[in-house]
Design an enzyme around this catalytic site. Structure first.
Site, PDB file in Angstrom:
ATOM      1  N   ARG A 119      40.962 107.695  28.794  1.00 40.74           N
ATOM      2  CA  ARG A 119      41.181 109.091  28.370  1.00 40.74           C
ATOM      3  C   ARG A 119      39.890 109.873  28.117  1.00 40.74           C
ATOM      4  O   ARG A 119      39.894 110.887  27.436  1.00 40.74           O
ATOM      5  CB  ARG A 119      42.072 109.181  27.135  1.00 40.74           C
ATOM      6  N   LYS A 141      33.152 121.507  36.372  1.00 44.49           N
ATOM      7  CA  LYS A 141      34.170 121.105  37.362  1.00 44.49           C
ATOM      8  C   LYS A 141      33.816 119.714  37.867  1.00 44.49           C
ATOM      9  O   LYS A 141      32.714 119.500  38.387  1.00 44.49           O
ATOM     10  CB  LYS A 141      34.162 122.060  38.553  1.00 44.49           C
ATOM     11  N   GLU A 183      22.861 127.965  47.764  1.00 45.57           N
ATOM     12  CA  GLU A 183      23.456 128.378  46.477  1.00 45.57           C
ATOM     13  C   GLU A 183      22.500 129.297  45.714  1.00 45.57           C
ATOM     14  O   GLU A 183      22.936 130.218  45.014  1.00 45.57           O
ATOM     15  CB  GLU A 183      23.817 127.163  45.617  1.00 45.57           C
ATOM     16  N   LYS A 221      24.427 131.302  37.167  1.00 47.72           N
ATOM     17  CA  LYS A 221      25.684 130.538  37.172  1.00 47.72           C
ATOM     18  C   LYS A 221      26.211 130.370  35.750  1.00 47.72           C
ATOM     19  O   LYS A 221      27.399 130.555  35.484  1.00 47.72           O
ATOM     20  CB  LYS A 221      25.515 129.166  37.835  1.00 47.72           C
ATOM     21  N   GLU A 231      37.943 129.685  35.308  1.00 45.47           N
ATOM     22  CA  GLU A 231      38.166 130.427  36.545  1.00 45.47           C
ATOM     23  C   GLU A 231      39.442 131.265  36.534  1.00 45.47           C
ATOM     24  O   GLU A 231      40.293 131.173  37.413  1.00 45.47           O
ATOM     25  CB  GLU A 231      38.159 129.455  37.746  1.00 45.47           C
ATOM     26  N   ARG A 235      34.703 134.182  37.140  1.00 45.59           N
ATOM     27  CA  ARG A 235      34.033 133.017  37.736  1.00 45.59           C
ATOM     28  C   ARG A 235      34.197 132.976  39.255  1.00 45.59           C
ATOM     29  O   ARG A 235      33.415 132.346  39.958  1.00 45.59           O
ATOM     30  CB  ARG A 235      34.569 131.736  37.096  1.00 45.59           C
ATOM     31  N   ASN A 239      32.469 132.228  44.211  1.00 46.34           N
ATOM     32  CA  ASN A 239      33.094 131.843  45.476  1.00 46.34           C
ATOM     33  C   ASN A 239      32.562 132.621  46.666  1.00 46.34           C
ATOM     34  O   ASN A 239      33.000 132.385  47.798  1.00 46.34           O
ATOM     35  CB  ASN A 239      34.616 132.059  45.423  1.00 46.34           C
ATOM     36  N   HIS A 242      32.196 131.120  50.088  1.00 47.46           N
ATOM     37  CA  HIS A 242      32.856 129.819  50.029  1.00 47.46           C
ATOM     38  C   HIS A 242      34.266 129.792  50.621  1.00 47.46           C
ATOM     39  O   HIS A 242      34.779 128.713  50.885  1.00 47.46           O
ATOM     40  CB  HIS A 242      32.910 129.319  48.574  1.00 47.46           C
ATOM     41  N   HIS A 246      34.080 126.938  52.933  1.00 43.40           N
ATOM     42  CA  HIS A 246      34.853 125.708  52.699  1.00 43.40           C
ATOM     43  C   HIS A 246      35.684 125.322  53.909  1.00 43.40           C
ATOM     44  O   HIS A 246      35.843 124.143  54.220  1.00 43.40           O
ATOM     45  CB  HIS A 246      35.796 125.879  51.498  1.00 43.40           C
ATOM     46  N   HIS A 262      27.204 121.009  52.763  1.00 43.50           N
ATOM     47  CA  HIS A 262      27.890 122.067  52.012  1.00 43.50           C
ATOM     48  C   HIS A 262      27.161 123.410  52.145  1.00 43.50           C
ATOM     49  O   HIS A 262      27.747 124.422  52.529  1.00 43.50           O
ATOM     50  CB  HIS A 262      27.982 121.639  50.544  1.00 43.50           C
TER      51      HIS A 262
HETATM   52  N1  LIG Z   1      31.156 120.699  40.562  1.00 41.06           N
HETATM   53  C1  LIG Z   1      30.704 121.804  41.094  1.00 41.06           C
HETATM   54  O1  LIG Z   1      30.732 122.872  40.486  1.00 41.06           O
HETATM   55  C2  LIG Z   1      30.098 121.744  42.471  1.00 41.06           C
HETATM   56  C3  LIG Z   1      29.399 122.839  42.963  1.00 41.06           C
HETATM   57  C4  LIG Z   1      28.812 122.738  44.202  1.00 41.06           C
HETATM   58  C5  LIG Z   1      28.928 121.578  44.951  1.00 41.06           C
HETATM   59  N2  LIG Z   1      29.628 120.527  44.462  1.00 41.06           N
HETATM   60  C6  LIG Z   1      29.756 119.282  45.225  1.00 41.06           C
HETATM   61  O2  LIG Z   1      28.484 118.684  45.364  1.00 41.06           O
HETATM   62  C7  LIG Z   1      28.500 117.835  46.526  1.00 41.06           C
HETATM   63  C8  LIG Z   1      27.248 118.037  47.311  1.00 41.06           C
HETATM   64  O3  LIG Z   1      26.140 117.725  46.497  1.00 41.06           O
HETATM   65  P1  LIG Z   1      24.713 117.372  47.111  1.00 41.06           P
HETATM   66  O4  LIG Z   1      24.363 118.392  48.114  1.00 41.06           O
HETATM   67  O5  LIG Z   1      23.808 117.126  45.981  1.00 41.06           O
HETATM   68  O6  LIG Z   1      25.023 116.055  47.968  1.00 41.06           O
HETATM   69  P2  LIG Z   1      24.847 114.487  47.698  1.00 41.06           P
HETATM   70  O7  LIG Z   1      25.172 114.115  46.331  1.00 41.06           O
HETATM   71  O8  LIG Z   1      25.613 113.834  48.802  1.00 41.06           O
HETATM   72  O9  LIG Z   1      23.287 114.225  47.924  1.00 41.06           O
HETATM   73  C9  LIG Z   1      22.732 114.472  49.185  1.00 41.06           C
HETATM   74  C10 LIG Z   1      21.901 113.295  49.687  1.00 41.06           C
HETATM   75  O10 LIG Z   1      20.647 113.295  49.019  1.00 41.06           O
HETATM   76  C11 LIG Z   1      20.375 111.991  48.509  1.00 41.06           C
HETATM   77  N3  LIG Z   1      19.530 112.175  47.335  1.00 41.06           N
HETATM   78  C12 LIG Z   1      19.903 112.621  46.115  1.00 41.06           C
HETATM   79  N4  LIG Z   1      18.820 112.813  45.345  1.00 41.06           N
HETATM   80  C13 LIG Z   1      17.755 112.455  46.079  1.00 41.06           C
HETATM   81  C14 LIG Z   1      16.355 112.441  45.830  1.00 41.06           C
HETATM   82  N5  LIG Z   1      15.848 112.906  44.681  1.00 41.06           N
HETATM   83  N6  LIG Z   1      15.538 112.020  46.813  1.00 41.06           N
HETATM   84  C15 LIG Z   1      16.037 111.620  48.023  1.00 41.06           C
HETATM   85  N7  LIG Z   1      17.343 111.625  48.311  1.00 41.06           N
HETATM   86  C16 LIG Z   1      18.198 112.040  47.347  1.00 41.06           C
HETATM   87  C17 LIG Z   1      21.725 111.398  48.250  1.00 41.06           C
HETATM   88  O11 LIG Z   1      21.659 110.005  48.231  1.00 41.06           O
HETATM   89  C18 LIG Z   1      22.510 111.928  49.440  1.00 41.06           C
HETATM   90  O12 LIG Z   1      22.276 111.120  50.568  1.00 41.06           O
HETATM   91  C19 LIG Z   1      29.744 118.187  47.296  1.00 41.06           C
HETATM   92  O13 LIG Z   1      30.661 117.153  47.134  1.00 41.06           O
HETATM   93  C20 LIG Z   1      30.245 119.457  46.626  1.00 41.06           C
HETATM   94  O14 LIG Z   1      31.643 119.582  46.680  1.00 41.06           O
HETATM   95  C21 LIG Z   1      30.189 120.582  43.229  1.00 41.06           C
HETATM   96 ZN   LIG Z   2      28.886 125.768  46.797  1.00 45.18          ZN
END
Ligand SMILES: NC(=O)c1ccc[n+]([C@@H]2O[C@H](COP(=O)([O-])OP(=O)(O)OC[C@H]3O[C@@H](n4cnc5c(N)ncnc54)[C@H](O)[C@@H]3O)[C@@H](O)[C@H]2O)c1
Ligand SMILES: [Zn+2]
Length: 363
Positions: A119, A141, A183, A221, A231, A235, A239, A242, A246, A262
């Site tokens: 939980r 999120k 972003e 943000k 949201e 908020r 988007n 997006h 998306h 992304h």
């Molecule tokens: N929660 C939210 O509000 C929100 C907002 C935007 C995006 N997201 C989510 O975030 C995800 C994308 O995140 P991301 O772009 O960070 O991708 P990711 O977490 O897949 O990281 C990208 C790559 O970089 C590598 N990596 C990470 N840190 C590193 C470092 N310091 N040096 C070398 N390599 C490194 C990782 O191993 C991976 O291969 C998506 O799933 C998306 O839906 C969430």
């Molecule tokens: Zn985004």
């Protein structure tokens, strides 16, 4: 080694070289000093980021590390099940703390795993990609994908704190940096024309600008999230880019041979939605050109030809941000200001995709 602090909804965000020392201090606070510590990493953050944490965090030897395979494919309920079981086997209890050390995949999934295990156990985010530092690690999120549907399963749940150490970006690939930069561009476009001037003149590879860029972006943000944490309205400003972005991202998830990050999908989303903004909310032609040219120049042109409009529209219809059959967008009124809840018909969306496809000819 200093750091700035931004307050969010019930937690602090530390930004700067000193943030890693703040993490060390946090782990020694009375409420966590007896907690079992767990860290979620992938193979790349295990290699590049864990050693940095180990040299600054006194309790590092106590941390039990859970490693998943990097990439969006890991952001699934199956991997969560494995993590819940492993946490149980390793003796995690309600007082245990999970440290999410990685990009958005680690943050989204680690936050979800922590928020649902017994939980809910506390977690902190230590984001290591630009995208997670300026976006995913804040705002509460958390969740996972369901088959090819992005972020279909999830909850709102805040970390206890966020520690942003910009130097983690030194080992990040250029492509991943650019994905996060999308972003940053979005934050400027929706909220601050003067920030747009800064962003336009920023070389993202230049480490000297990281701290300022991250801090500025998080301020945008964070202020939006604080005004509307669940949201309900405002908020939705986040988007921008997006709705179409998306759909394009999901389209690529369906095709295992191709990969689109992304931010790369959001970059296309911002150009097409800037075009819709020109049609619907008064974005000037000059601003539309300046946005499109800048994004094309930095992100390059992506051939959308293999993407069928009807499949993209189906994916947009499925997007949970849409109410009923109407397609809901956040559009720009001008650079630095936006309007949420703009409904757009499918004809205009096809026109916007055409605007992107025809880029070479309109330049
Ligand atoms: N929660 C939210 O509000 C929100 C907002 C935007 C995006 N997201 C989510 O975030 C995800 C994308 O995140 P991301 O772009 O960070 O991708 P990711 O977490 O897949 O990281 C990208 C790559 O970089 C590598 N990596 C990470 N840190 C590193 C470092 N310091 N040096 C070398 N390599 C490194 C990782 O191993 C991976 O291969 C998506 O799933 C998306 O839906 C969430
Ligand atoms: Zn985004």
């Amino acid at each position: 080694m200093g750091s700035s602090i931004i307050q969010s909804t019930g937690y602090d965000i530390f930004i700067g070289k000193g943030s890693i020392l703040e993490l060390n201090a946090f782990l020694q606070e009375p409420k966590f000093c007896n907690s079992r510590l767990f860290a979620l990493v992938d193979e790349f953050t295990a290699e590049h980021c864990l050693p940095i944490v180990s040299s600054f965090v006194d309790r590092f030897k106590e941390i039990q590390v859970l490693e998943i395979e990097s990439g969006e494919a890991s952001k699934s309920i199956e991997v969560c099940t494995r993590l819940w079981k492993t946490l149980g086997e390793m003796g995690a209890d309600r007082q245990s703390l999970l440290i999410n050390l990685g990009g958005g995949v680690i943050g989204d999934m680690g936050g979800f795993v922590a928020s649902t295990f017994k939980r809910g156990i506390p977690f902190v985010n230590v984001p290591t990609t630009l995208l997670s530092q300026v976006d995913a690690s804040i705002g509460g999120k958390v969740g996972v994908d369901l088959d090819h549907l992005k972020n279909e399963i999830g909850v709102f749940s805040s970390p206890k704190a966020v520690f942003i150490y910009p130097d983690f970006l030194k080992t990040l690939s250029r492509r991943e940096m650019m994905s996060g930069f999308a972003e940053v561009v979005k934050h400027a476009l929706i909220a601050d024309a003067s920030y747009w001037d800064f962003v336009r003149n920023t070389n993202v590879a230049d480490g000297a600008v990281w701290q300022k860029m991250i801090e500025y972006s998080i301020r945008v943000k964070n202020s939006i999230v604080q005004a509307d944490p669940y949201e309900k309205g405002l908020r939705k400003a986040l988007n921008f880019g997006h709705t179409i972005g998306h759909a394009i991202e999901s389209f690529y998830l369906e095709s295992p041979s191709q990969k689109l990050l992304h931010g790369e999908a959001v970059a296309i989303g911002m150009i097409t939605e800037a075009y819709l903004s020109h049609l619907k909310t008064g974005l000037s032609h000059k601003d539309l050109k300046s946005i499109s040219n800048f994004i094309m120049e930095r992100f390059g042109y992506k051939d959308l030809e293999p993407m069928a409009d009807h499949r993209l529209l189906e994916l947009m219809m499925h997007d949970k941000k849409n109410v009923g059959e109407e397609l809901n967008f956040t559009l720009l009124k001008a650079i630095g200001s936006c309007e949420v809840n703009c409904t757009v018909d499918t004809y205009m969306i096809k026109e916007a995709l055409k605007f992107y496809r025809d880029y070479q000819s309109w330049n």
